[in-house]
Enzyme design. Structure first.
Site, PDB file in Angstrom:
ATOM      1  CG  HIS A  12       3.620   0.833 -11.286  1.00 41.13           C
ATOM      2  ND1 HIS A  12       4.965   0.747 -11.557  1.00 41.13           N
ATOM      3  CD2 HIS A  12       3.501   1.757 -10.296  1.00 41.13           C
ATOM      4  CE1 HIS A  12       5.621   1.581 -10.758  1.00 41.13           C
ATOM      5  NE2 HIS A  12       4.750   2.196  -9.984  1.00 41.13           N
ATOM      6  CG  HIS A  59       6.845   1.128  -5.220  1.00 42.11           C
ATOM      7  ND1 HIS A  59       6.738   0.252  -6.267  1.00 42.11           N
ATOM      8  CD2 HIS A  59       6.542   2.351  -5.730  1.00 42.11           C
ATOM      9  CE1 HIS A  59       6.367   0.919  -7.367  1.00 42.11           C
ATOM     10  NE2 HIS A  59       6.256   2.187  -7.062  1.00 42.11           N
ATOM     11  CG  HIS A 193       3.348   9.500 -10.241  1.00 42.11           C
ATOM     12  ND1 HIS A 193       4.132   8.945 -11.229  1.00 42.11           N
ATOM     13  CD2 HIS A 193       3.317   8.564  -9.246  1.00 42.11           C
ATOM     14  CE1 HIS A 193       4.530   7.735 -10.856  1.00 42.11           C
ATOM     15  NE2 HIS A 193       4.067   7.480  -9.647  1.00 42.11           N
ATOM     16  CD  GLU A 240       6.997   4.769 -10.234  1.00 39.90           C
ATOM     17  OE1 GLU A 240       6.926   4.365  -9.063  1.00 39.90           O
ATOM     18  OE2 GLU A 240       5.974   4.919 -10.943  1.00 39.90           O
TER      19      GLU A 240
HETATM   20  C1  DHB Z   1       0.582   5.893  -6.927  1.00 41.43           C
HETATM   21  C2  DHB Z   1       1.475   5.846  -8.007  1.00 41.43           C
HETATM   22  C3  DHB Z   1       2.562   4.972  -7.983  1.00 41.43           C
HETATM   23  O1  DHB Z   1       3.497   4.889  -8.972  1.00 41.43           O
HETATM   24  C4  DHB Z   1       2.754   4.121  -6.913  1.00 41.43           C
HETATM   25  O2  DHB Z   1       3.790   3.256  -6.969  1.00 41.43           O
HETATM   26  C5  DHB Z   1       1.881   4.166  -5.831  1.00 41.43           C
HETATM   27  C6  DHB Z   1       0.800   5.051  -5.835  1.00 41.43           C
HETATM   28  C7  DHB Z   1      -0.604   6.799  -6.937  1.00 41.43           C
HETATM   29  O3  DHB Z   1      -0.733   7.679  -7.817  1.00 41.43           O
HETATM   30  O4  DHB Z   1      -1.474   6.625  -6.059  1.00 41.43           O
HETATM   31 FE    FE Z   2       5.191   3.551  -8.423  1.00 41.47          FE
END
Ligand code: DHB
Ligand code: FE
Length: 283
Positions: A12, A59, A193, A240
């Site tokens: 997302h 967030h 991530h 997540e």
């Molecule tokens: C990114 C990934 C995310 O899950 C998010 O909420 C905000 C940014 C990213 O990889 O830039």
């Molecule tokens: Fe996110």
């Protein structure tokens, strides 16, 4: 009674919202990501879900560190997006389904999941971007939604096992909804991530592919991990993937099993290993 037609999950990232706004879907950087969606669009055309229960993690737009529920559910007639400071253009409000929200609140509370009930709730990119991805030609998406927020921002997080049980309870409750509408469940976020600290940019392809496979054949697989283990394996924001787990757990209550409609995995978009999946619930 209502019927769960299947489940959807996708990453997302705010940059995806920007790419959509600027029409970049066919550029070489974006194409391998957006190519994961057309087979799912075709399936959605067939099964035509009317209501979507979406597990996502706020967030900092609606909840902040001062007051952050582990689990919260929207019970509003519509859900507005607002500027999050990412530079994504805000999207049209998503229509709510208060009648299913209140049914879920009653059923989940009876099942001993006491969620924070939000009769007003702003939704961030984690809720809005997936609806742009799954219904790109119909904006706002032609569905009503019930958003369920799960904390992945402030530790300790709800355990994967608890999230799985919440997903199951949601699946059971949808099956007891006295309504004929077709319902889909959705999870947004992940896959691996990490946006900050020494491991910023961390991605774990081996783990992601195991997790994706577990969505098809071994839905409880990720419940073996603690929140710290999930951070180690998937990164601070990779946790997540709990949203995917809740979605998949709901499907275990929907019928005899699932059929893979389509899945895709592509590294990276922004800082994230991206995944998408659609699973049809078999009667
Ligand atoms: C990114 C990934 C995310 O899950 C998010 O909420 C905000 C940014 C990213 O990889 O830039
Ligand atoms: Fe996110």
């Amino acid at each position: 009674m209502a019927q769960i037609v299947g489940g959807l999950a996708t990453s997302h990232i705010p940059a995806i919202g920007n790419a959509i706004a600027k029409g970049k879907q066919h550029e070489p950087y974006w194409k391998p990501f957006f190519d994961g969606f057309p087979p799912i669009h075709a399936w959605l055309q067939q099964v035509q879900p009317e209501v979507v229960v979406v597990f996502y993690n706020d967030h900092g737009l609606n909840f902040f560190l001062d007051k952050l529920p582990a689990f919260a559910i929207g019970a509003a007639a519509e859900y507005r997006h607002a500027d999050e400071g990412w530079g994504i253009p805000t999207t049209a409000p998503l229509a709510g389904c208060p009648e299913l929200s209140w049914h879920l609140v009653e059923q989940l509370t009876a099942a001993e999941f006491d969620l924070t009930v939000c009769q007003e709730m702003l939704v961030d990119h984690a809720c809005t971007v997936p609806f742009q991805l799954f219904w790109p030609d119909q904006q706002p998406a032609p569905v009503r939604i019930v958003p369920i927020h799960i904390n992945t921002v402030q530790f300790p997080l709800p355990t994967a096992r608890r999230v799985y049980e919440l997903g199951r309870a949601v699946g059971r409750a949808i099956g007891r909804w006295d309504d004929t509408r077709r319902v889909a469940v959705m999870g947004t976020g992940g896959l691996s991530h990490q946006l900050e600290g020494e491991r910023a940019g961390f991605i774990n392809k081996r783990f992601d592919l195991q997790f994706l496979q577990s969505m098809e054949t071994n839905p409880q697989w990720a419940t073996q991990f603690s929140d710290r283990e999930l951070v180690e394996l998937a990164g601070t924001q990779g946790v997540e993937l709990l949203m995917w787990l809740a979605m998949r757990a709901a499907l275990t209550e929907a019928g005899s099993g699932v059929r893979l409609v389509h899945r895709n995995y592509h590294i990276p978009i922004s800082n994230t290993a991206t995944g998408v999946i659609a699973l049809e619930a078999m009667p």
